[in-house]
Write a protein that holds these residues in place. Structure first.
Motif, short mmCIF file in Angstrom:
data_model
loop_
_atom_site.label_atom_id
_atom_site.label_comp_id
_atom_site.label_asym_id
_atom_site.label_seq_id
_atom_site.Cartn_x
_atom_site.Cartn_y
_atom_site.Cartn_z
N LEU A 142 0.83 -1.20 0.00
CA LEU A 142 0.00 0.00 0.00
C LEU A 142 0.87 1.26 0.00
O LEU A 142 0.56 2.24 -0.69
N LEU A 143 1.95 1.25 0.76
CA LEU A 143 2.83 2.41 0.82
C LEU A 143 3.55 2.64 -0.51
O LEU A 143 3.92 3.77 -0.84
N LEU A 144 3.75 1.57 -1.27
CA LEU A 144 4.45 1.69 -2.54
C LEU A 144 3.54 2.19 -3.66
O LEU A 144 4.05 2.69 -4.69
N LEU A 145 2.24 2.07 -3.50
CA LEU A 145 1.31 2.44 -4.57
C LEU A 145 1.51 3.86 -5.08
O LEU A 145 1.55 4.09 -6.30
N PRO A 146 1.64 4.87 -4.21
CA PRO A 146 1.80 6.24 -4.74
C PRO A 146 3.13 6.46 -5.46
O PRO A 146 3.28 7.47 -6.15
N LEU A 147 4.07 5.52 -5.32
CA LEU A 147 5.41 5.72 -5.88
C LEU A 147 5.60 5.07 -7.25
O LEU A 147 6.61 5.32 -7.91
N ILE A 148 4.63 4.24 -7.66
CA ILE A 148 4.88 3.42 -8.84
C ILE A 148 4.39 4.06 -10.14
O ILE A 148 4.54 3.46 -11.20
N HIS A 149 3.82 5.25 -10.07
CA HIS A 149 3.37 5.89 -11.31
C HIS A 149 3.72 7.36 -11.29
O HIS A 149 3.53 8.05 -10.29
N ARG A 150 4.26 7.84 -12.40
CA ARG A 150 4.56 9.25 -12.58
C ARG A 150 3.87 9.75 -13.84
O ARG A 150 3.69 8.99 -14.79
N PRO A 151 3.49 11.03 -13.87
CA PRO A 151 2.85 11.58 -15.07
C PRO A 151 3.73 11.39 -16.30
O PRO A 151 4.95 11.61 -16.26
N GLY A 152 3.11 10.99 -17.39
CA GLY A 152 3.85 10.78 -18.63
C GLY A 152 4.41 9.39 -18.78
O GLY A 152 4.97 9.07 -19.84
N GLU A 153 4.30 8.55 -17.75
CA GLU A 153 4.80 7.18 -17.82
C GLU A 153 3.63 6.22 -17.99
O GLU A 153 2.48 6.54 -17.64
N PRO A 154 3.88 5.03 -18.54
CA PRO A 154 2.82 4.04 -18.66
C PRO A 154 2.24 3.69 -17.30
O PRO A 154 2.95 3.64 -16.29
N ARG A 155 0.95 3.46 -17.24
CA ARG A 155 0.32 3.10 -15.98
C ARG A 155 0.80 1.71 -15.55
O ARG A 155 0.98 0.82 -16.38
N PRO A 186 13.97 0.75 -19.17
CA PRO A 186 13.54 1.90 -19.95
C PRO A 186 13.18 3.05 -19.03
O PRO A 186 12.86 2.85 -17.87
N LYS A 187 13.19 4.26 -19.56
CA LYS A 187 12.98 5.43 -18.74
C LYS A 187 11.68 5.35 -17.96
O LYS A 187 11.58 5.80 -16.82
N ALA A 188 10.68 4.75 -18.52
CA ALA A 188 9.40 4.67 -17.84
C ALA A 188 9.48 3.85 -16.58
O ALA A 188 8.68 4.01 -15.67
N ASP A 189 10.44 2.93 -16.51
CA ASP A 189 10.55 2.06 -15.36
C ASP A 189 11.75 2.40 -14.49
O ASP A 189 12.09 1.66 -13.59
N ALA A 190 12.43 3.49 -14.80
CA ALA A 190 13.74 3.68 -14.22
C ALA A 190 13.74 4.18 -12.80
O ALA A 190 14.78 4.31 -12.22
N GLY A 191 12.61 4.53 -12.23
CA GLY A 191 12.64 4.89 -10.84
C GLY A 191 13.08 3.70 -10.05
O GLY A 191 13.23 2.64 -10.57
N PRO A 192 13.13 3.94 -9.25
CA PRO A 192 13.30 2.54 -9.33
C PRO A 192 12.17 2.01 -10.08
O PRO A 192 11.35 2.54 -10.50
#
Length: 323
Positions: free
Chosen positions: A47-60, A307-313
């Motif tokens: 649950l704590l990770l949910l807000p971290l796994i998506h950024r604007p402009g990246e695939p959902r 890929p950049k979309a997944d690079a956040g971690p």
């Protein structure tokens, strides 16, 4: 060592230091139902990770997960079962008939196995510097922890803990690139929570969960928010940058960190053996990570960046609620 490798090494080291320093929280959970504790820990972490796994402009994230094959989903389920739920259960079972140092010594051999298995699975030869470094790290972990009382059951369960620690790195390699560290961490935490719930219902029925005490609640929140969320993401970010072989070398810092922090809470002492073992671990990590290598020498092959979309971690072992 270039900036990317240095950053990966620091991330892997930080993740392992967090795990080693968390053993105070582990001791508080000794009386809490194992499966219930794991379900709460990993469920809260997901649950704590949910807000971290998506950024604007990246695939959902949902779109990324839908692209996974059945084989990849099976790998994720195996990663959660072996490297998380199974690892912790093996440590708990080992400590029923063995002193905590015994599974710790076995898990300290994980860098050697990972240094051999990952290259073989990728169709290349193991890297000699990493193999030598893994040997030093394993020797250092043994020196820090020592050996303790055990029997055949304790040894077999410790071998299971070793398999879990190796699996936590090796099984993740093929799914790290498509998912990235954050989405991978969130997904396996959710799966581990579900697996722990099923295990608890089978073993303990409705009694696998109970209201934790204040101290137990704080320990569970610490493990979920710090050791799991921060630790897992940092671990997989580090592994993405420097490869599983070199990242696993830093697991030798877990017993070192535990030994350094134990005197602060009165659960152990830091003496000559711990200092010598810490030096061996440090030397092994320095050699394997390339710090002591020649300038311009070829570093061990690392994972290709996502890929950049997944690079956040993991690892060891005072209770069943470890990494």
């Amino acid at each position: 060592m270039n900036a990317i490798s240095l950053r990966g090494a620091l991330l892997a080291a930080f993740a392992c230091v967090l795990v080693g320093a968390s053993f105070t929280a582990n001791s508080v959970l000794g009386d809490y139902p194992y499966a219930g504790g794991q379900a709460l820990r990993y469920g809260l972490a997901a649950l704590l990770l949910l807000p971290l796994i998506h950024r604007p402009g990246e695939p959902r994230p949902a779109a990324t997960l839908r692209l996974l094959t059945g084989r990849q989903w099976g790998r994720l389920a195996l990663l959660a079962a072996v490297g998380m739920v199974g690892f912790n259960f093996a440590v708990l079972a080992a400590e029923r008939s063995a002193e905590p140092a015994v599974p710790g010594v076995f898990v300290g051999c994980a860098p050697i196995l990972v240094a051999v298995l990952v290259p073989l699975l990728e169709g290349r030869r193991p890297t000699r510097p990493v193999l030598y470094a893994a040997g030093l790290v394993a020797a250092g972990a043994f020196t820090v922890q020592g050996w303790g009382r055990t029997d055949l059951s304790g040894i077999l369960c410790s071998v299971g803990a070793l398999a879990g620690e190796v699996g936590f790195a090796v099984i993740a390699v093929p799914v790290l690139r498509p998912l990235g560290p954050k989405l991978l961490s969130a997904t396996v935490c959710a799966i581990a929570a579900a697996e722990s719930t099923v295990l608890g219902l089978v073993l303990d029925g409705g009694g696998f969960l109970r209201l934790p005490t204040g101290a137990e609640a704080l320990a569970l929140v610490w493990q979920a928010a710090v050791v799991t969320v921060i630790g897992f993401v940092c671990w997989y970010m580090g592994m993405q940058r420097i490869g599983a072989e070199r990242a696993t070398l830093f697991s030798g810092l877990i017993p070192v960190s535990a030994a350094l922090t134990a005197p602060l809470v009165g659960t152990g002492s830091y003496g000559l053996a711990q200092a010598a073992g810490s030096c061996l671990v440090g030397l092994g990590v320095a050699i394997g990570s390339g710090v002591l290598g020649r300038r311009g020498a070829t570093a061990p092959q690392a994972e290709a960046p996502a890929p950049k979309a997944d690079a956040g971690p993991r690892a060891v072992r005072r209770s069943a609620n470890v990494l």
